[in-house]
Design an enzyme around this catalytic site. Structure first.
Site: not given
Ligand code: NDP
Length: 248
Positions: A155, A159
């Site tokens: 990761y 990132k």
């Molecule tokens: P979630 O797991 O809540 O949401 C991730 C989303 O990405 C889901 O809607 C999922 O859809 C979608 N997704 C995952 N894989 C795929 C794929 N292969 N193709 C299409 N869609 C995909 O994560 P967060 O909201 O927490 O995170 C969002 C972003 O922020 C990410 O990039 C994460 O790394 C980053 N981030 C988050 C932090 C946190 O504290 N939460 C901190 C720092 C960064 P589905 O469920 O349909 O697969």
């Protein structure tokens, strides 16, 4: 709110925690918003819920790690909503494990979904933005791409790689009216973080100078600003929003 009336935006992975807040915020600013997902049941439920709040978000099934699926995704959005002006590369996953125990599958999945997706999705959109002379690309990275995190070699590599992509592409398209920026959230109060056992979560919070987790709306507000005309002079930058947990 920014003034994004008439703009078309794609927020990848918009049915999850941070992405959903970004979708709603861009819609509040007047943009037409599309998002994609893998899990249809979850996405439809979310779409219906936000519809009750007056939000009309277009949803499409497409895996961002699949190049051909991204070709079709962008074709569908552009035929239904028009050319994409704002792209938020937000979809991401974690598959943690110490490096010595990490499988090739854990490594590949995280690199494909967090990093290869930038190529797969952005590639479909950047030519049109260049021709029209306006575009905003915002890549959602992480504090752990900036500082590294044990258990997350995959990761952290993905990132950190996202920001390399941001800086290089920003230079290539700067004269075309397109900005490319990274947003690096710290720990945000999403379902994933709230599912961490309370004692561990409290330790995380104790390491954040501001003394709390971030809110999804705070990340969305920053993305909304970067999507606006007012942010035209910001490009190739990495915007941290982490409560002071990591200062660069
Ligand atoms: P979630 O797991 O809540 O949401 C991730 C989303 O990405 C889901 O809607 C999922 O859809 C979608 N997704 C995952 N894989 C795929 C794929 N292969 N193709 C299409 N869609 C995909 O994560 P967060 O909201 O927490 O995170 C969002 C972003 O922020 C990410 O990039 C994460 O790394 C980053 N981030 C988050 C932090 C946190 O504290 N939460 C901190 C720092 C960064 P589905 O469920 O349909 O697969």
């Amino acid at each position: 709110m920014s003034d994004l009336k008439g703009k078309v935006s794609l927020v990848t992975g918009g049915t999850g925690g941070i992405g959903a807040a970004i979708c709603l915020r861009l819609a509040d600013s007047g943009a037409k918003v599309a998002t994609n997902y893998r899990n249809e049941e979850k996405a439809k439920k979310w779409q219906n819920e936000v519809k009750k709040g007056g939000y009309d978000i277009n949803i499409y099934q497409a895996d961002v790690s699949d190049f051909d699926a991204c070709v079709n995704l962008v074709k569908m959005i552009e035929s239904e909503l028009g050319p994409i002006d704002i792209l938020v590369n937000n979809a991401g996953i974690t598959k943690d494990g110490s490096f010595r125990k990490m499988s090739q599958e854990q490594w590949n999945d995280v690199i494909k979904i967090n990093l290869d997706s930038l190529f797969n999705v952005t590639k479909q959109i950047v030519d049109g933005m260049s021709e029209r002379g306006w575009g905003r690309i915002i890549n959602i990275s992480s504090i752990n791409g900036q500082k590294g995190q044990l258990g997350q070699t995959n990761y952290s590599a993905a990132k950190a790689g996202m920001h390399g992509f941001t800086m290089a592409l920003a230079q290539e398209v700067a004269r075309k009216g397109i900005t490319v920026n990274t947003v690096s959230p710290g720990y945000i109060a999403t379902e994933m973080v709230m599912a961490v056992p309370e004692d561990i979560r409290n330790k995380i919070i104790a390491s954040i100078p501001v003394g709390r987790l971030g809110k999804v709306e705070e990340i969305a507000a920053l993305v909304d600003f970067l999507a606006s005309d007012e942010a035209a002079f910001a490009t190739g930058a990495d915007f941290s929003m982490n409560g002071g947990q990591h200062m660069m």
